[in-house]
Design a protein around this motif. Structure first.
Motif, PDB file in Angstrom:
ATOM      1  N   THR A 184       0.844  -1.193   0.000  1.00  0.00           N
ATOM      2  CA  THR A 184       0.000   0.000   0.000  1.00  0.00           C
ATOM      3  C   THR A 184       0.881   1.245   0.000  1.00  0.00           C
ATOM      4  OG1 THR A 184      -1.762  -1.167   1.136  1.00  0.00           O
ATOM      5  CG2 THR A 184      -1.808   1.232   1.252  1.00  0.00           C
ATOM      6  N   LEU A 185       0.570   2.173  -0.912  1.00  0.00           N
ATOM      7  CA  LEU A 185       1.397   3.372  -1.086  1.00  0.00           C
ATOM      8  C   LEU A 185       0.554   4.629  -1.063  1.00  0.00           C
ATOM      9  CD1 LEU A 185       3.340   2.062  -4.199  1.00  0.00           C
ATOM     10  CD2 LEU A 185       4.301   2.338  -1.907  1.00  0.00           C
ATOM     11  N   PRO A 186       1.113   5.720  -0.568  1.00  0.00           N
ATOM     12  CA  PRO A 186       0.426   7.013  -0.745  1.00  0.00           C
ATOM     13  C   PRO A 186       0.347   7.313  -2.241  1.00  0.00           C
ATOM     14  CG  PRO A 186       2.217   7.189   0.854  1.00  0.00           C
ATOM     15  CD  PRO A 186       2.340   5.851   0.197  1.00  0.00           C
ATOM     16  N   SER A 187      -0.710   7.961  -2.647  1.00  0.00           N
ATOM     17  CA  SER A 187      -0.893   8.307  -4.053  1.00  0.00           C
ATOM     18  C   SER A 187      -0.018   9.502  -4.422  1.00  0.00           C
ATOM     19  CB  SER A 187      -2.366   8.648  -4.286  1.00  0.00           C
ATOM     20  OG  SER A 187      -2.550   9.108  -5.577  1.00  0.00           O
ATOM     21  N   THR A 188       0.735   9.356  -5.526  1.00  0.00           N
ATOM     22  CA  THR A 188       1.506  10.483  -6.071  1.00  0.00           C
ATOM     23  C   THR A 188       1.286  10.498  -7.587  1.00  0.00           C
ATOM     24  OG1 THR A 188       3.518   9.221  -6.536  1.00  0.00           O
ATOM     25  CG2 THR A 188       3.338  10.201  -4.321  1.00  0.00           C
ATOM     26  N   PRO A 189       1.461  11.637  -8.226  1.00  0.00           N
ATOM     27  CA  PRO A 189       1.300  11.698  -9.689  1.00  0.00           C
ATOM     28  C   PRO A 189       2.206  10.707 -10.428  1.00  0.00           C
ATOM     29  CG  PRO A 189       1.321  13.903  -8.791  1.00  0.00           C
ATOM     30  CD  PRO A 189       1.687  12.973  -7.659  1.00  0.00           C
ATOM     31  N   ASP A 190       3.439  10.523  -9.963  1.00  0.00           N
ATOM     32  CA  ASP A 190       4.371   9.611 -10.623  1.00  0.00           C
ATOM     33  C   ASP A 190       3.896   8.168 -10.523  1.00  0.00           C
ATOM     34  OD1 ASP A 190       7.073   9.092 -11.905  1.00  0.00           O
ATOM     35  OD2 ASP A 190       7.243   7.868 -10.086  1.00  0.00           O
ATOM     36  N   ARG A 191       3.424   7.760  -9.352  1.00  0.00           N
ATOM     37  CA  ARG A 191       2.944   6.386  -9.169  1.00  0.00           C
ATOM     38  C   ARG A 191       1.705   6.126 -10.010  1.00  0.00           C
ATOM     39  NH1 ARG A 191       3.997   6.966  -2.770  1.00  0.00           N
ATOM     40  NH2 ARG A 191       6.236   6.593  -2.871  1.00  0.00           N
ATOM     41  N   LEU A 192       0.806   7.109 -10.067  1.00  0.00           N
ATOM     42  CA  LEU A 192      -0.402   6.957 -10.883  1.00  0.00           C
ATOM     43  C   LEU A 192      -0.040   6.852 -12.365  1.00  0.00           C
ATOM     44  CD1 LEU A 192      -2.739   9.467  -9.031  1.00  0.00           C
ATOM     45  CD2 LEU A 192      -2.828   6.967  -8.930  1.00  0.00           C
ATOM     46  N   ARG A 193       0.914   7.661 -12.810  1.00  0.00           N
ATOM     47  CA  ARG A 193       1.359   7.614 -14.206  1.00  0.00           C
ATOM     48  C   ARG A 193       1.936   6.239 -14.530  1.00  0.00           C
ATOM     49  NH1 ARG A 193       5.976   7.646 -16.402  1.00  0.00           N
ATOM     50  NH2 ARG A 193       7.094   8.225 -14.524  1.00  0.00           N
ATOM     51  N   LYS A 194       2.763   5.712 -13.647  1.00  0.00           N
ATOM     52  CA  LYS A 194       3.371   4.395 -13.869  1.00  0.00           C
ATOM     53  C   LYS A 194       2.299   3.311 -13.926  1.00  0.00           C
ATOM     54  CE  LYS A 194       7.832   5.466 -11.724  1.00  0.00           C
ATOM     55  NZ  LYS A 194       8.623   5.332 -10.482  1.00  0.00           N
TER      56      LYS A 194
END
Length: 150
Positions: A125-135
Motif C-alpha cells: 500500500t502506497l500514498p498516491s503520487t502523480p508519478d505512481r499513478l502515471r506508472k
C-alpha cells in the motif's frame, strides 16, 4: 575505529531503503509491475473508514472501507466502495489509513459463504503520487495491449 567505520558504511548502504517511500519516484516501474501481476485488484482509493477487527499476538487486523477513484486492475469501477483487510503491527495509528492510497489486493473465496474477501499484498500500500499513478496507467495500458494480442 574500524568498527565505527563499518557502522558508517552500513548506515550509508541502508539509508536509501529507509527513505524510499518518501521519494515520489519510488517505487520503480518494474517493482510496481511485479506487485500488479501478483494481485487481483489494483486501485487508487480514498479511505472512508478503518477499524480494528481483531488482534493476534503483536498484530492487528484492520477492516478498511474505501471509494475507488481509479481502477488499474480488477472489477471495481470509479465510485465503487470496496472493503478489504489490512494486517499490521499492533500500535499502528488510525491516521495511517487517512487520505488517498494505492492498494494492491489479493482475493480469496470464503469457504463457507463462497464470498470473495480482499486483503492487501504485504508492504504494497502506497500514498498516491502523480508519478505512481502515471506508472500504473502505463502498466494497465501494457497489460490490456498484451491481453488483446493473445
Amino acid at each position: 575505529m574500524k568498527s565505527l567505520f563499518k557502522v558508517f558504511i552500513f548506515i550509508l548502504a541502508i539509508a536509501p531503503c529507509l527513505f524510499a517511500q518518501d521519494d515520489d519516484n519510488w517505487p520503480s516501474l518494474s517493482y510496481l509491475r511485479s506487485d500488479y501481476k501478483a494481485v487481483s485488484v489494483v486501485a487508487h482509493v480514498r479511505i472512508q473508514e478503518a477499524v480494528i477487527t481483531g488482534r493476534v499476538g503483536g498484530y492487528e487486523n484492520w477492516k478498511v472501507s474505501a471509494v475507488v477513484l481509479e481502477q488499474f486492475k480488477g472489477k471495481f469501477k470509479k465510485g465503487y466502495t470496496i472493503e478489504y483487510f489490512h494486517g499490521a503491527e499492533a500500535g499502528l495509528k488510525r491516521e495511517h489509513f487517512d487520505g488517498e492510497k494505492i492498494v494492491f489486493l489479493l482475493s480469496e473465496r470464503e469457504p463457507k459463504t463462497k464470498e470473495i474477501r480482499y486483503s492487501v499484498l504485504e508492504n504494497s500500500t502506497l500514498p498516491s503520487t502523480p508519478d505512481r499513478l502515471r506508472k500504473l496507467r502505463l502498466i494497465r495500458k501494457q497489460a490490456l495491449k498484451s491481453r488483446a494480442s493473445r
